[in-house]
Design an enzyme around this catalytic site. Structure first.
Site, PDB file in Angstrom:
ATOM      1  N   GLN A 397      33.054 116.951  21.003  1.00 50.19           N
ATOM      2  CA  GLN A 397      33.658 116.166  22.085  1.00 50.19           C
ATOM      3  C   GLN A 397      33.612 116.892  23.422  1.00 50.19           C
ATOM      4  O   GLN A 397      33.775 116.278  24.468  1.00 50.19           O
ATOM      5  CB  GLN A 397      35.118 115.869  21.760  1.00 50.19           C
ATOM      6  N   ASN A 398      33.433 118.225  23.397  1.00 49.83           N
ATOM      7  CA  ASN A 398      33.656 118.979  24.632  1.00 49.83           C
ATOM      8  C   ASN A 398      32.464 119.763  25.149  1.00 49.83           C
ATOM      9  O   ASN A 398      32.511 120.247  26.271  1.00 49.83           O
ATOM     10  CB  ASN A 398      34.844 119.932  24.434  1.00 49.83           C
ATOM     11  N   TRP A 399      31.411 119.926  24.348  1.00 53.01           N
ATOM     12  CA  TRP A 399      30.336 120.803  24.849  1.00 53.01           C
ATOM     13  C   TRP A 399      29.375 120.019  25.724  1.00 53.01           C
ATOM     14  O   TRP A 399      28.738 120.586  26.591  1.00 53.01           O
ATOM     15  CB  TRP A 399      29.626 121.489  23.693  1.00 53.01           C
ATOM     16  N   ASN A 400      29.286 118.671  25.532  1.00 57.63           N
ATOM     17  CA  ASN A 400      28.351 117.876  26.326  1.00 57.63           C
ATOM     18  C   ASN A 400      29.069 116.620  26.801  1.00 57.63           C
ATOM     19  O   ASN A 400      28.969 115.558  26.181  1.00 57.63           O
ATOM     20  CB  ASN A 400      27.143 117.518  25.460  1.00 57.63           C
ATOM     21  N   PRO A 402      28.794 114.525  29.532  1.00 61.05           N
ATOM     22  CA  PRO A 402      28.102 113.286  29.898  1.00 61.05           C
ATOM     23  C   PRO A 402      27.791 112.416  28.687  1.00 61.05           C
ATOM     24  O   PRO A 402      28.117 111.224  28.670  1.00 61.05           O
ATOM     25  CB  PRO A 402      26.819 113.787  30.574  1.00 61.05           C
ATOM     26  N   TYR A 412      31.615 103.973  21.021  1.00 62.82           N
ATOM     27  CA  TYR A 412      32.761 104.167  20.134  1.00 62.82           C
ATOM     28  C   TYR A 412      33.833 103.105  20.379  1.00 62.82           C
ATOM     29  O   TYR A 412      34.226 102.368  19.474  1.00 62.82           O
ATOM     30  CB  TYR A 412      33.312 105.569  20.332  1.00 62.82           C
ATOM     31  N   HIS A 437      18.437 113.113  18.010  1.00 62.73           N
ATOM     32  CA  HIS A 437      17.980 114.494  17.783  1.00 62.73           C
ATOM     33  C   HIS A 437      16.636 114.486  17.073  1.00 62.73           C
ATOM     34  O   HIS A 437      15.684 115.141  17.492  1.00 62.73           O
ATOM     35  CB  HIS A 437      19.015 115.261  16.963  1.00 62.73           C
ATOM     36  N   TYR A 499       3.730 125.358  11.401  1.00 64.28           N
ATOM     37  CA  TYR A 499       2.770 126.444  11.152  1.00 64.28           C
ATOM     38  C   TYR A 499       1.872 126.065   9.973  1.00 64.28           C
ATOM     39  O   TYR A 499       0.657 126.089  10.084  1.00 64.28           O
ATOM     40  CB  TYR A 499       3.560 127.718  10.860  1.00 64.28           C
TER      41      TYR A 499
END
Lengths: 508, 508
Positions: A397-400, A402, A412, A437, A499
């Site tokens: 909830q807090n690192w990103n 925007p 939500y 992702h 690889y």
């Protein structure tokens, strides 16, 4: 060194001093030591209350000093005779001692030293691998086709389509349903078209691909928000409560652009407004963004410097630190040598994590603040204090902010309004982010492993576990752990597959 | 996820809600959305104030809920329409944000992980090197001569001499001067005799030598304190102030052993008292040590367990971690390859420092507390909070309290009394401790480099530098740095010289 004998038993000493005083009245001390102590004591006094003392009557002073010296002498002896008192060791639980602030400094010093060592070892083993020119080759395969750049230019089309649609809707020449469909088609193409190009055009490099798809994803989210907000505005103006509408979007509904520069609904559908939103460091559209009064030059330049510096640092560290480890970890991965794999994973974890931290600062602090300052965009909350997060959900909830804000506002809450439970809505959010992702990793690499997807979905059980079983610092440590270990694991998986897919074939 | 939208601009929202309320009175919402929100809202209410709500009048509730739902709906929209507000990023100095407690956890996690990695790498490279039997060979060269043990038995002689001399002095059958001389000779022999044995008898191993010399040094300091204190007692009883003497050393001077077990001067010169002091975990003699009422069994056993555990751990880590690094750093040292030497030094610093920390806990907390508990010795202050020390002097005053107390009481203060300046006295203390450090290292290794001596003396300029130029956390970090880097440097020097002296000759 004086202060550290301040903890002799005070009561006993007091008694001793008193009796020493009385003792002194009765009998003189034996000459030697007394003399010895007059010396130091007189010195003490003169040093203690310096000049004006010297002006007084000498004889008076000497008398005072000798009597004092005797007291002091007794005092000394009484101290030294009893120099122990009953007390606990600090580290034993009986003493309620808790002050370990030195430990943080210890940790920092240890980290710095051990990383300095790693750095030196790395230099000694590999020499200098940093090569800025090489970076260009990450974006360009052949210098005569710039597919990524072209795609970015094309993206404007979708922006204009969205704007045009909204204009028609505002005029009412397009029905809500039709408008909704146009928007959906527009976004569907935004999602599929660049992906198709990246997959089919061979001259798109992985890095270029990530860059393009990232831009398109951001744009997609922005346009979705744009459509929603404009729809809400129409809903409100359908509700004929003029007061409400005015109080919300514009204080004066007389003319479209109010005197104090407040824009209200149809008036916001301009190219200028649209492109401001496209470049503004937020994903949530708003008719009247908070604006900062001026552009602070010093702030702007500092952020710019940080951007350039960290870009260099990120590239350098990746080339010098990450790549050798990744290369050296290919063989263990092929042989499935578990102990060596773990060793390589842990070895990769440190640089990977540091790079991630730098990237965070570079993007969320330097770059976004730079853009915001340039556009005089007021809201600078691009992240909150995720480093203190004691649960996985709190971290996400807090690192990103925007993205979090967008998810909350356009995904939500709408789900909640449609009557879904919090649990389901939350899972849906994680699912969406997991999808993106995967989309941003698999397509540019042109291979569909589900590592990133699973990595994101794995956050749900992890969140449940941490939330239920770990509190406070343990929760915080668990979050850090998941960050430090989780990422390099996914990285290794992808690199290994990539690889195997490309280089093994060549060797065979 | 709910809490994180609690920071939308409150003032604007309040206005919006009000007008939304007024708006609601005028006109109804368009059916669809209103219906949609009645649903969720009714659910909210019934869930919010559960059972007793259900008992009330249904119709009333529905009315309330619908009106509420309209308000909430407007409220939602007003929120979502304006979701930004002017604010700074946490990391930019403008926001006075300071809470980084998560960072400590981060440091801990990083340290644990990187050391886990080192441990695994070490295992993979060297296999298991731990060998408890090998330890015995550190103490014994040939199993039929036990020089160290013999020396320890001999040490009792010096104790008895000291006690006998004091008895004679107390009776007055020996003059102060003669007694002083006897003591001096006794101590001089204590210092030289074991050193001579260690140097001349080939079957004494370095470790055995350190052990013996350490014991003798401790004993020396104890006896010096013993002599001083008894002298002070005589001084006091020479001063015929009975009150004074009683109040200091004994409350009732009628018979030598007072009713409450308080011992006074001549009465303390017994074998029992002497040997209690010899084994007690302190270097400062006192007639009446503070005693703890009972032996706490659980405490005793915990300390015992710690002692055994840490002994094992210290040995294991030394064999598995230290020795390989030291061996691998011999070659760079010979070649004087500076960069590799630095790398090895830093590589050695981590295990060396951890072992030192363990040793500290093992000796100063576990062992000394164990002895103290066994002897019901009251004063458990064997160390203070040196880990928070912000200056070098503070560290040296607080990490080893028994020695510090001794220096203060029997060396530093006497020097001050004799009228020396603080500066000189302090330097003298450092000089003394430097001498003993060198004594305890050079003699057992049978080679006289001055690394340890210089290491200790280097503390003076370091202390001056840190004291003058570094404050708070920087000072603390500097102290840690000097500990972490300084020790392994000296260790490497000695090991290198020892290696060159012994093994090179063999190879040649």
């Amino acid at each position: 060194m004086g202060e550290s004998d301040g903890n002799g038993a005070p009561t006993r000493r007091r008694r001793a001093t008193l009796s020493a005083g009385r003792g002194a009245t009765l009998t003189p001390m034996n000459g030697r030591s007394a003399a010895a102590f007059q010396g130091t004591d007189a010195a003490d006094i003169s040093s203690k209350d310096g000049g004006q003392q010297g002006k007084r009557d000498r004889s008076l002073e000497t008398v005072r000093s000798t009597s004092k010296s005797k007291k002091k002498r007794r005092n000394d002896i009484s101290d030294t005779l009893s120099c122990h008192k009953t007390q606990q060791s600090l580290l034993s639980s009986a003493s309620g001692y808790k002050n370990y602030r030195g430990v943080l400094n210890w940790c920092v010093v240890m980290l710095v030293l051990s990383n300095a060592r790693l750095f030196l070892e790395n230099l000694l083993r590999h020499g200098i691998l940093v090569d800025p020119i090489q970076v260009i080759s990450l974006f360009l395969n052949d210098p005569y086709s710039w597919p990524a750049a072209c795609l970015l230019i094309v993206s404007n089309v979708f922006v204009l389509v969205a704007l045009y649609t909204e204009r028609q809707l505002s005029k009412g020449s397009l029905s809500e349903l039709a408008g909704f469909l146009v928007h959906c088609i527009n976004m569907a193409i935004m999602l599929t078209f660049p992906a198709a190009v990246v997959l089919l055009v061979p001259s798109v490099t992985p890095v270029g691909g990530v860059f393009v798809l990232g831009t398109y994803t951001i744009l997609l989210l922005k346009l979705y928000s744009y459509k929603d907000v404009n729809m809400w505005c129409r809903e409100l103006s359908n509700v004929k409560a003029k007061k409400l509408a005015r109080s919300l979007s514009c204080p004066s509904a007389q003319h479209l652009n109010g005197g104090d520069g407040q824009v209200c609904y149809p008036g916001n559908l301009s190219l200028r407004d649209m492109y401001y939103f496209v470049f503004a460091p937020t994903l949530c559209y708003e008719l009247n963004f908070p604006r900062s009064p001026t552009i602070r030059m010093s702030f702007l330049l500092r952020r710019l410097f940080e951007m350039l510096f960290f870009t260099q640092l990120l590239v350098a560290l990746t080339q010098q630190w990450m790549i050798p480890i990744i290369q050296s970890s290919m063989k263990p991965l092929e042989d499935m040598d578990l102990s060596r794999m773990t060793e390589r994973l842990l070895r990769l974890a440190v640089p990977n994590h540091l790079l991630w931290l730098m990237f965070f600062y570079w993007f969320f602090h330097s770059s976004l603040n730079f853009t915001a300052e340039l556009l005089r965009f007021g809201d600078r909350q691009f992240y909150k204090d995720w480093w203190n997060s004691e649960s996985v959900t709190y971290f996400w909830q807090n690192w990103n902010i925007p993205v979090h804000k967008w998810c909350l506002r356009h995904f939500y809450k709408p789900l909640l309004r449609r009557g879904f439970s919090k649990m389901i809505s939350q899972s849906a959010v994680f699912f969406l982010s997991a999808f993106f992702h995967e989309y941003l990793v698999s397509v540019p690499l042109r291979m569909f492993r589900l590592w990133a997807f699973m990595g994101m979905m794995a956050q749900l059980p992890l969140a449940w576990f941490v939330g239920h079983f770990l509190r406070g610092n343990y929760g915080n440590a668990a979050v850090w752990m998941s960050l430090i270990i989780g990422q390099p694991f996914a990285v290794l998986m992808y690199v290994h597959d990539y690889y195997v897919l490309h280089y093994r074939q060549e060797t065979d």
